[in-house]
Write a protein that holds these residues in place. Structure first.
Motif, PDB file in Angstrom:
ATOM      1  N   ALA A 328       0.838  -1.124   0.039  1.00  0.00           N
ATOM      2  CA  ALA A 328       0.043  -0.139  -0.197  1.00  0.00           C
ATOM      3  C   ALA A 328       0.942   1.267  -0.047  1.00  0.00           C
ATOM      4  N   LYS A 329       2.180   1.222   0.217  1.00  0.00           N
ATOM      5  CA  LYS A 329       2.869   2.432   0.273  1.00  0.00           C
ATOM      6  C   LYS A 329       3.237   2.726  -1.280  1.00  0.00           C
ATOM      7  N   LYS A 330       3.656   4.076  -1.368  1.00  0.00           N
ATOM      8  CA  LYS A 330       3.905   4.724  -2.477  1.00  0.00           C
ATOM      9  C   LYS A 330       5.244   5.524  -2.429  1.00  0.00           C
ATOM     10  N   PRO A 331       6.274   5.053  -3.098  1.00  0.00           N
ATOM     11  CA  PRO A 331       6.488   3.685  -3.694  1.00  0.00           C
ATOM     12  C   PRO A 331       6.316   2.574  -2.841  1.00  0.00           C
ATOM     13  N   GLN A 332       5.976   0.975  -3.281  1.00  0.00           N
ATOM     14  CA  GLN A 332       5.883  -0.061  -2.323  1.00  0.00           C
ATOM     15  C   GLN A 332       7.195  -0.299  -1.638  1.00  0.00           C
ATOM     16  N   GLU A 333       6.999  -0.555  -0.488  1.00  0.00           N
ATOM     17  CA  GLU A 333       8.119  -1.147   0.375  1.00  0.00           C
ATOM     18  C   GLU A 333       8.167  -2.630   0.468  1.00  0.00           C
ATOM     19  N   LEU A 334       8.407  -3.513  -0.555  1.00  0.00           N
ATOM     20  CA  LEU A 334       8.363  -5.054  -0.462  1.00  0.00           C
ATOM     21  C   LEU A 334       9.662  -5.586   0.102  1.00  0.00           C
ATOM     22  N   LEU A 335       9.602  -6.811   0.380  1.00  0.00           N
ATOM     23  CA  LEU A 335      10.831  -7.582   1.100  1.00  0.00           C
ATOM     24  C   LEU A 335      11.625  -8.187  -0.020  1.00  0.00           C
ATOM     25  N   HIS A 336      13.076  -8.181   0.112  1.00  0.00           N
ATOM     26  CA  HIS A 336      13.845  -8.803  -0.610  1.00  0.00           C
ATOM     27  C   HIS A 336      15.259  -9.440  -0.002  1.00  0.00           C
ATOM     28  N   ASP A 337      15.809 -10.191  -0.707  1.00  0.00           N
ATOM     29  CA  ASP A 337      16.724 -11.002  -0.143  1.00  0.00           C
ATOM     30  C   ASP A 337      17.781 -10.216   0.599  1.00  0.00           C
ATOM     31  N   GLY A 338      17.962 -10.438   1.907  1.00  0.00           N
ATOM     32  CA  GLY A 338      18.921  -9.758   2.851  1.00  0.00           C
ATOM     33  C   GLY A 338      18.169  -8.613   3.325  1.00  0.00           C
ATOM     34  N   ASP A 339      17.044  -8.352   3.126  1.00  0.00           N
ATOM     35  CA  ASP A 339      16.357  -7.228   4.291  1.00  0.00           C
ATOM     36  C   ASP A 339      16.143  -7.651   5.418  1.00  0.00           C
ATOM     37  N   GLU A 340      16.219  -6.839   6.419  1.00  0.00           N
ATOM     38  CA  GLU A 340      16.078  -7.100   7.832  1.00  0.00           C
ATOM     39  C   GLU A 340      14.483  -6.379   8.164  1.00  0.00           C
ATOM     40  N   PHE A 341      13.560  -7.116   8.707  1.00  0.00           N
ATOM     41  CA  PHE A 341      12.374  -6.572   9.175  1.00  0.00           C
ATOM     42  C   PHE A 341      12.141  -6.994  10.543  1.00  0.00           C
ATOM     43  N   ILE A 342      11.835  -6.175  11.260  1.00  0.00           N
ATOM     44  CA  ILE A 342      11.629  -6.032  12.715  1.00  0.00           C
ATOM     45  C   ILE A 342      10.115  -5.847  13.242  1.00  0.00           C
ATOM     46  N   VAL A 343       9.496  -6.761  13.720  1.00  0.00           N
ATOM     47  CA  VAL A 343       8.119  -6.537  14.400  1.00  0.00           C
ATOM     48  C   VAL A 343       8.437  -6.067  16.014  1.00  0.00           C
ATOM     49  N   GLU A 344       8.209  -4.911  16.306  1.00  0.00           N
ATOM     50  CA  GLU A 344       8.521  -4.538  17.650  1.00  0.00           C
ATOM     51  C   GLU A 344       7.101  -4.370  18.550  1.00  0.00           C
ATOM     52  N   ILE A 345       6.933  -4.745  19.621  1.00  0.00           N
ATOM     53  CA  ILE A 345       5.824  -4.527  20.521  1.00  0.00           C
ATOM     54  C   ILE A 345       6.405  -4.079  21.776  1.00  0.00           C
ATOM     55  N   GLN A 346       5.975  -3.094  22.187  1.00  0.00           N
ATOM     56  CA  GLN A 346       6.305  -2.399  23.630  1.00  0.00           C
ATOM     57  C   GLN A 346       5.202  -1.988  24.577  1.00  0.00           C
ATOM     58  N   PRO A 347       5.380  -2.033  25.661  1.00  0.00           N
ATOM     59  CA  PRO A 347       6.314  -2.653  26.201  1.00  0.00           C
ATOM     60  C   PRO A 347       6.473  -4.316  26.436  1.00  0.00           C
ATOM     61  N   TYR A 348       7.358  -5.048  26.995  1.00  0.00           N
ATOM     62  CA  TYR A 348       7.444  -6.457  27.263  1.00  0.00           C
ATOM     63  C   TYR A 348       7.859  -7.178  26.318  1.00  0.00           C
ATOM     64  N   VAL A 349       7.129  -7.230  25.107  1.00  0.00           N
ATOM     65  CA  VAL A 349       7.279  -8.315  24.046  1.00  0.00           C
ATOM     66  C   VAL A 349       8.740  -8.023  23.511  1.00  0.00           C
ATOM     67  N   GLY A 350       8.791  -6.865  22.753  1.00  0.00           N
ATOM     68  CA  GLY A 350      10.175  -6.539  22.296  1.00  0.00           C
ATOM     69  C   GLY A 350      10.163  -6.858  20.780  1.00  0.00           C
ATOM     70  N   SER A 351      11.517  -7.187  20.145  1.00  0.00           N
ATOM     71  CA  SER A 351      11.691  -6.972  18.728  1.00  0.00           C
ATOM     72  C   SER A 351      11.882  -8.428  18.150  1.00  0.00           C
ATOM     73  N   LEU A 352      10.837  -8.880  17.425  1.00  0.00           N
ATOM     74  CA  LEU A 352      10.960  -9.985  16.599  1.00  0.00           C
ATOM     75  C   LEU A 352      11.777  -9.755  15.297  1.00  0.00           C
ATOM     76  N   VAL A 353      12.944 -10.196  15.201  1.00  0.00           N
ATOM     77  CA  VAL A 353      13.870  -9.781  14.204  1.00  0.00           C
ATOM     78  C   VAL A 353      13.744 -10.932  13.178  1.00  0.00           C
ATOM     79  N   ASN A 354      13.575 -10.606  11.667  1.00  0.00           N
ATOM     80  CA  ASN A 354      13.668 -11.611  10.706  1.00  0.00           C
ATOM     81  C   ASN A 354      14.559 -11.111   9.533  1.00  0.00           C
ATOM     82  N   VAL A 355      15.407 -11.766   8.943  1.00  0.00           N
ATOM     83  CA  VAL A 355      16.253 -11.659   7.899  1.00  0.00           C
ATOM     84  C   VAL A 355      15.653 -12.330   6.776  1.00  0.00           C
ATOM     85  N   MET A 356      15.342 -11.742   5.654  1.00  0.00           N
ATOM     86  CA  MET A 356      14.788 -12.322   4.411  1.00  0.00           C
ATOM     87  C   MET A 356      15.820 -13.124   3.484  1.00  0.00           C
TER      88      MET A 356
END
Length: 360
Positions: A328-356
């Protein structure tokens, strides 16, 4: 005399349970359970008046339903310790405020108080021993989760960006257990047959973990079945998604549901509306939302999914993503080989780190 002792014990236990959720220590939990046994034994032999018997019954019910569903932990992490390649341990970070995922990603040492159990569903008790995290694992193993339940279109602003109306009931789709994946350093795979379409996308989400089997649960009782919360990333292939009316295929590829880094007890998070969720691609914030933007609450989701359907203990429910998804972004922000994506939920849960990583 027995009746008076029973009433005093019941009142004492309820006072313990009425303390702030965040201050309920292991000792408080054990105290309440001990007092519960006292109330049970006293009330079984008491012969008070109707008021006294009614109070004892209500106290015993309140103490039973609360203490027996309270988790014996605040934050649990499942991990492989440093110096080991295959040993799986369970425990609580010594630093109660540390973001486990972020700290491990930066190469820091995270020391954990070990528990005797080998599953968050049966964590056991603290052993008095410690270990340092080498590799963070998903809080649950694949064999424990069964079919993953997923809620789509569950944030008001996400519905707006997608040009869709607010749903009257939750939109449900499923992921197989083969979607479950560990956080970094395990790679998050972009399936080879989807690479050409350049449509791999992220969805930052709160995940609910059930601590006991649920069926036909009311909204009022729904939290009794929740063990805790973690973070999830609903990895999606948009080209496959938009080519079909069902989402199970486009969101059901192997490893398309990493979760972690810790499981936080519901006692530590009595109201998920106090949480804030962010999604970051290579350090750039793309999603940022309070959970007050949820359309359907945790209680509504658990109750709805359980109607006519048995949700086994260990069921993972991912609750939808806020505005800011890549397509939905303009321009789009899709995932590619080597990208790091972090899902962060604060407080307490912290950062789910994924590297594509592109599938070979």
């Amino acid at each position: 005399m027995i009746v008076n002792r029973s009433i005093a014990a019941g009142a004492a236990a309820i006072k313990i349970l009425d303390t702030s959720s965040q201050s309920r220590s292991q000792s408080c939990l054990l105290s309440a359970r001990l007092v519960y046994r006292s109330v049970s034994s006293f009330s079984a032999s008491s012969r008070g008046n109707n008021y006294e018997r009614r109070f004892l019954f209500q106290a015993r019910r309140r103490i039973s339903t609360t203490t027996l569903t309270m988790a014996p932990f605040k934050r649990l992490v499942r991990f492989v310790p440093k110096g080991s390649s295959d040993k799986v341990l369970l425990g609580e970070p010594i630093d109660e405020k540390i973001d486990v995922g972020a700290a491990v990603r930066k190469g820091g040492d995270v020391t954990v108080n070990l528990f005797s159990g080998d599953s968050v569903l049966e964590p056991g008790n603290p052993t008095g021993e410690t270990a340092v995290i080498g590799k963070v694992l998903a809080p649950l193993a694949k064999k424990e989760v069964g079919t993953i339940r997923c809620i789509g279109l569950n944030y008001k602003k996400h519905a707006e960006e997608a040009g869709m109306s607010i749903p009257d009931i939750p939109t449900v789709f499923l992921k197989p257990d083969t979607c479950l994946a560990d956080p970094w350093p395990a790679p998050t795979i972009i399936p080879k047959h989807t690479i050409a379409s350049d449509s791999a996308d992220y969805e930052s989400e709160l995940a609910i973990i059930l601590g006991k089997e649920a069926k036909n649960v009311s909204e009022a009782d729904a939290l009794d079945y929740v063990l805790g919360y973690t973070a999830s990333n609903d990895i999606s292939s948009r080209a496959s998604q938009f080519a079909q009316t069902q989402w199970c295929y486009s969101k059901g590829f192997d490893g398309a549901c990493p979760i972690g880094p810790v499981l936080v007890s519901k006692e530590l998070i009595p109201d998920v509306g106090k949480l804030r969720l962010r999604g970051l691609k290579n350090g750039k914030v793309l999603q940022d939302s309070p959970l007050t933007d949820l359309i359907f609450s945790v209680q509504q989701i658990v109750s709805f999914l359980s109607q006519g359907t048995t949700l086994p203990r260990g069921t993972v429910i991912i609750t939808g993503t806020p505005a800011g998804v890549g397509f939905a972004k303009k321009p789009q922000e899709l995932l590619h080989d080597g990208d790091e994506f972090i899902v962060e939920i604060q407080p307490y849960v912290g950062s789910l780190v994924n590297v594509m990583q592109n599938e070979k």
